[in-house]
Write an enzyme that holds these catalytic residues in place. Structure first.
Site, PDB file in Angstrom:
ATOM      1  N   ASN A 275       0.980  -1.280  -0.175  1.00 47.33           N
ATOM      2  CA  ASN A 275      -0.014   0.026  -0.192  1.00 47.33           C
ATOM      3  C   ASN A 275       0.804   1.191   0.019  1.00 47.33           C
ATOM      4  O   ASN A 275       1.514   1.626   0.952  1.00 47.33           O
ATOM      5  CB  ASN A 275      -0.883   0.062   1.369  1.00 47.33           C
ATOM      6  CG  ASN A 275      -1.897   1.063   1.347  1.00 47.33           C
ATOM      7  OD1 ASN A 275      -1.796   1.982   0.397  1.00 47.33           O
ATOM      8  ND2 ASN A 275      -2.714   1.104   2.301  1.00 47.33           N
TER       9      ASN A 275
ATOM     10  N   LYS B  59       3.481   0.937   2.993  1.00 47.78           N
ATOM     11  CA  LYS B  59       2.979  -0.100   4.066  1.00 47.78           C
ATOM     12  C   LYS B  59       3.199  -1.347   3.341  1.00 47.78           C
ATOM     13  O   LYS B  59       2.541  -1.622   2.149  1.00 47.78           O
ATOM     14  CB  LYS B  59       1.702  -0.183   4.440  1.00 47.78           C
ATOM     15  CG  LYS B  59       1.506   1.195   5.405  1.00 47.78           C
ATOM     16  CD  LYS B  59       0.021   1.138   5.982  1.00 47.78           C
ATOM     17  CE  LYS B  59      -0.203   2.366   6.628  1.00 47.78           C
ATOM     18  NZ  LYS B  59      -1.495   2.998   6.386  1.00 47.78           N
TER      19      LYS B  59
ATOM     20  N   ARG C 254      -2.789  -2.378  -3.418  1.00 44.19           N
ATOM     21  CA  ARG C 254      -3.779  -1.787  -3.305  1.00 44.19           C
ATOM     22  C   ARG C 254      -3.908  -0.420  -4.031  1.00 44.19           C
ATOM     23  O   ARG C 254      -3.078   0.302  -4.252  1.00 44.19           O
ATOM     24  CB  ARG C 254      -3.862  -1.434  -1.824  1.00 44.19           C
ATOM     25  CG  ARG C 254      -4.930  -0.460  -1.450  1.00 44.19           C
ATOM     26  CD  ARG C 254      -5.239  -0.028  -0.121  1.00 44.19           C
ATOM     27  NE  ARG C 254      -6.193   0.994  -0.054  1.00 44.19           N
ATOM     28  CZ  ARG C 254      -6.670   1.778   0.788  1.00 44.19           C
ATOM     29  NH1 ARG C 254      -5.851   2.341   1.660  1.00 44.19           N
ATOM     30  NH2 ARG C 254      -7.822   2.514   0.810  1.00 44.19           N
TER      31      ARG C 254
ATOM     32  N   HIS D 154     -13.427   1.510  -0.066  1.00 46.59           N
ATOM     33  CA  HIS D 154     -13.230   0.671   1.189  1.00 46.59           C
ATOM     34  C   HIS D 154     -14.082  -0.829   0.491  1.00 46.59           C
ATOM     35  O   HIS D 154     -14.553  -1.670   1.801  1.00 46.59           O
ATOM     36  CB  HIS D 154     -14.125   1.096   2.224  1.00 46.59           C
ATOM     37  CG  HIS D 154     -13.546   1.909   3.249  1.00 46.59           C
ATOM     38  ND1 HIS D 154     -14.379   2.814   4.139  1.00 46.59           N
ATOM     39  CD2 HIS D 154     -12.252   2.172   3.529  1.00 46.59           C
ATOM     40  CE1 HIS D 154     -13.518   3.562   4.957  1.00 46.59           C
ATOM     41  NE2 HIS D 154     -12.279   3.191   4.623  1.00 46.59           N
TER      42      HIS D 154
ATOM     43  N   HIS E  67     -18.001  -0.170   8.038  1.00 47.52           N
ATOM     44  CA  HIS E  67     -16.658  -0.052   8.292  1.00 47.52           C
ATOM     45  C   HIS E  67     -16.311   1.265   8.925  1.00 47.52           C
ATOM     46  O   HIS E  67     -16.282   2.439   8.292  1.00 47.52           O
ATOM     47  CB  HIS E  67     -15.833  -0.131   6.772  1.00 47.52           C
ATOM     48  CG  HIS E  67     -14.180  -0.071   7.221  1.00 47.52           C
ATOM     49  ND1 HIS E  67     -13.096  -1.142   6.930  1.00 47.52           N
ATOM     50  CD2 HIS E  67     -13.585   1.124   7.645  1.00 47.52           C
ATOM     51  CE1 HIS E  67     -12.074  -0.525   7.045  1.00 47.52           C
ATOM     52  NE2 HIS E  67     -12.269   0.782   7.513  1.00 47.52           N
ATOM     53  N   LEU E  68     -15.843   1.309  10.126  1.00 45.95           N
ATOM     54  CA  LEU E  68     -15.875   2.388  11.114  1.00 45.95           C
ATOM     55  C   LEU E  68     -14.163   2.499  11.468  1.00 45.95           C
ATOM     56  O   LEU E  68     -14.111   1.976  12.534  1.00 45.95           O
ATOM     57  CB  LEU E  68     -16.814   2.347  12.156  1.00 45.95           C
ATOM     58  CG  LEU E  68     -18.096   2.290  11.794  1.00 45.95           C
ATOM     59  CD1 LEU E  68     -19.169   2.124  13.149  1.00 45.95           C
ATOM     60  CD2 LEU E  68     -18.808   3.212  11.006  1.00 45.95           C
ATOM     61  N   GLY E  69     -13.461   3.183  10.796  1.00 47.70           N
ATOM     62  CA  GLY E  69     -12.014   3.225  11.277  1.00 47.70           C
ATOM     63  C   GLY E  69     -11.814   4.819  11.104  1.00 47.70           C
ATOM     64  O   GLY E  69     -12.618   5.489  11.551  1.00 47.70           O
TER      65      GLY E  69
ATOM     66  N   ARG F 211     -12.481  13.632   8.191  1.00 47.87           N
ATOM     67  CA  ARG F 211     -13.552  13.914   7.102  1.00 47.87           C
ATOM     68  C   ARG F 211     -14.982  14.376   7.443  1.00 47.87           C
ATOM     69  O   ARG F 211     -15.674  13.627   8.425  1.00 47.87           O
ATOM     70  CB  ARG F 211     -13.406  12.981   6.098  1.00 47.87           C
ATOM     71  CG  ARG F 211     -12.251  12.798   5.601  1.00 47.87           C
ATOM     72  CD  ARG F 211     -12.141  11.738   4.348  1.00 47.87           C
ATOM     73  NE  ARG F 211     -10.965  11.282   4.026  1.00 47.87           N
ATOM     74  CZ  ARG F 211     -10.856   9.845   3.900  1.00 47.87           C
ATOM     75  NH1 ARG F 211     -11.729   9.045   4.081  1.00 47.87           N
ATOM     76  NH2 ARG F 211      -9.679   9.393   3.691  1.00 47.87           N
TER      77      ARG F 211
HETATM   78  P1  ADP Z   1      -7.911   3.025   9.450  1.00 47.34           P
HETATM   79  O1  ADP Z   1      -9.042   3.419   8.889  1.00 47.34           O
HETATM   80  O2  ADP Z   1      -6.556   4.161   9.380  1.00 47.34           O
HETATM   81  O3  ADP Z   1      -7.290   1.654   9.090  1.00 47.34           O
HETATM   82  P2  ADP Z   1      -8.566   2.012  12.130  1.00 47.34           P
HETATM   83  O4  ADP Z   1      -9.445   1.053  11.592  1.00 47.34           O
HETATM   84  O5  ADP Z   1      -7.249   1.243  12.715  1.00 47.34           O
HETATM   85  O6  ADP Z   1      -8.039   2.963  10.964  1.00 47.34           O
HETATM   86  O7  ADP Z   1      -9.378   2.753  13.077  1.00 47.34           O
HETATM   87  C1  ADP Z   1      -9.056   3.860  13.622  1.00 47.34           C
HETATM   88  C2  ADP Z   1     -10.071   4.372  14.591  1.00 47.34           C
HETATM   89  O8  ADP Z   1     -10.375   3.267  15.690  1.00 47.34           O
HETATM   90  C3  ADP Z   1      -9.741   5.513  15.619  1.00 47.34           C
HETATM   91  O9  ADP Z   1     -10.776   6.472  15.756  1.00 47.34           O
HETATM   92  C4  ADP Z   1      -9.672   4.763  16.985  1.00 47.34           C
HETATM   93  O10 ADP Z   1      -9.446   5.810  17.936  1.00 47.34           O
HETATM   94  C5  ADP Z   1     -10.566   3.987  16.836  1.00 47.34           C
HETATM   95  N1  ADP Z   1     -10.404   2.813  17.952  1.00 47.34           N
HETATM   96  C6  ADP Z   1      -9.460   1.777  18.159  1.00 47.34           C
HETATM   97  N2  ADP Z   1      -9.725   1.210  19.340  1.00 47.34           N
HETATM   98  C7  ADP Z   1     -10.724   1.672  19.756  1.00 47.34           C
HETATM   99  C8  ADP Z   1     -11.618   1.431  21.055  1.00 47.34           C
HETATM  100  N3  ADP Z   1     -11.070   0.531  22.087  1.00 47.34           N
HETATM  101  N4  ADP Z   1     -12.549   2.196  21.311  1.00 47.34           N
HETATM  102  C9  ADP Z   1     -12.740   3.337  20.566  1.00 47.34           C
HETATM  103  N5  ADP Z   1     -12.240   3.533  19.285  1.00 47.34           N
HETATM  104  C10 ADP Z   1     -11.110   2.811  18.855  1.00 47.34           C
END
Ligand code: ADP
Length: 409
Positions: A7, A14, A97, A186, A214-216, A247
């Protein structure tokens, strides 16, 4: 087969080294052997972190001027220090990717000269991503001349969306001439999560109607009907849809015009604001990281409370919309750093979803972290599950499938 998953971003690289085969995919025993990241490429204090699955780790801060240098550092660690490879030739495939496949790519593809040209031509749609993804391809090709290179696109899974989902209500010529439409991103994550959920039940994705969240750092929701994406919350760019770490997600286009005209912000400033200073960061004023925002909320900070509430409300709104759009759903799946690890956020999202038959199991939700688990009550009309995502593994699997010419799942 040993597959290197890459990536490559504007200033980062990465990678994961993954061992997979048709049999291992079937038995779910394919595995990551090593992973690494080189950050701040081009700076004098680039950071390199390489780790094997066994826990051996190398970490250094040193100048890495070009992507090619980052590759050389990673490859020399793999060959000389990791203990995993005798020679680079053992890597038979490289999975890249690639962010944008436009309307051209509906599935992963071998990177022939023609495919590379078509990815280049799509750079207009993803100027911050595709050119860097291709830098990764050039470097990998130079250093691993024997390995087969495969492109896996963030957008491909959503190419099954019907026109009514992807068309914007603007003059049609902007679609035909300028390719302005909703693409969604995603895709590898939504596809992987729905596949793993179905597999766990001994079925295929086509047996279900699913809503995957998908919540990251970036966040999106996807409606999957009979195995195919029929709608998703990200659009022409990853800026549309849910509120994210930094965002804005959905925003009245009129507000953008207003900022450009009345607030005397230049285009670049608006871009930076909406992409990097909005979302959880913008509303809370605390952080783009959900953990920090939840902590601030627990301390009683009003804007942090509002940020979390608005974040969860918007996810629930999309889930409700997709439930209706598909004429019902079997399950809502939570993935990504927030979706996999925060019972608190999952509970808040699920509260209004009682209206469509989701009964959360408080204890199961509280206990579910980072592993596939059902979090709704027995008999809940709409089920909820945590299903950890693994985009790199899907890229490795697609790379193998392209090389061996076996069908994608
Ligand atoms: P990316 O989209 O960059 O791959 P990730 O999927 O690792 O990112 O998600 C990052 C998000 O997940 C951040 O907002 C982080 O705070 C949140 N997160 C990770 N662990 C926890 C947790 N235990 N409780 C709440 N949020 C979390």
């Amino acid at each position: 087969m040993l597959i290197l998953v890459l990536n490559c971003g504007s200033s980062s690289l990465k990678f994961q080294l993954i061992e997979t085969s048709a049999e291992q995919i079937q038995a779910n025993t394919d595995r990551m052997l090593a992973h690494g990241v080189v950050e701040r490429i081009g700076a004098s204090d680039s950071k390199l972190t390489f780790t094997t699955a066994g826990g051996a780790r190398k970490s250094a801060v040193e100048p890495v001027l070009r992507h090619k240098d980052a590759f050389e550092a990673a490859f020399s660690w793999l060959r000389e220090e990791s203990g995993l490879l005798k020679e680079l030739g053992e890597i038979e495939g490289v999975g890249h990717r690639i962010v944008h496949g436009g309307e051209e790519f509906k599935s992963s593809a071998m990177m022939t000269d023609d495919v590379v040209r078509r990815i280049e031509a799509l750079s207009d749609l993803a100027p911050l991503h595709n050119p860097h993804n291709l830098k990764g391809f050039a470097a990998a090709k130079a250093l691993l001349p024997e390995a087969k290179q495969v492109a896996v696109f963030d957008t491909a899974f959503h190419q099954s969306m019907p026109a009514r989902s992807y068309i914007y209500a603007i003059p049609y010529v902007f679609y035909t001439r300028d390719k302005v439409r909703r693409y969604g991103f995603h895709g590898t994550s939504h596809r992987y999560v729905s596949y793993e959920f179905a597999r766990r039940h001994g079925k295929t994705r086509s047996d279900y109607k699913l809503i995957t969240c998908h919540l990251g750092n970036g966040c999106s929701v996807c409606a999957i009907e009979h195995g195919k994406s029929v709608d998703t919350s990200m659009g022409f760019t990853p800026l549309e849809g849910l509120m994210m770490g930094s965002r804005c997600g959905d925003l009245d286009a009129g507000a953008v015009l207003y900022l450009l005209e009345r607030a005397e912000m230049g285009q670049a400033e608006v871009d930076v604001t909406l992409n990097t200073q909005s979302g959880l960061m913008g509303v809370s004023g605390v952080s783009r990281d959900m953990r920090d925002v939840l902590e601030a909320r627990a301390r009683g900070e009003e804007r942090a409370r509002l940020a979390v509430e608005a974040f969860c409300y918007r996810v629930a709104k999309y889930v409700g919309a997709y439930y209706v759009a598909m004429g019902g759903a079997d399950a809502v799946l939570f993935a990504g750093g927030i979706g996999e690890n925060s019972p608190e956020v999952r509970a808040m999202i699920s509260e209004p979803l009682r209206a469509i038959g989701l009964e959360m199991d408080e204890a199961a939700n509280g206990a579910a972290r980072g592993q596939q688990a059902k979090i709704s009550k027995e008999g809940s009309r709409l089920e909820a599950w945590v299903v950890p995502t693994n985009e790199e593994l899907l890229i490795a699997r697609d790379t193998l499938r392209c090389i061996l010419n076996i069908p994608h799942e």
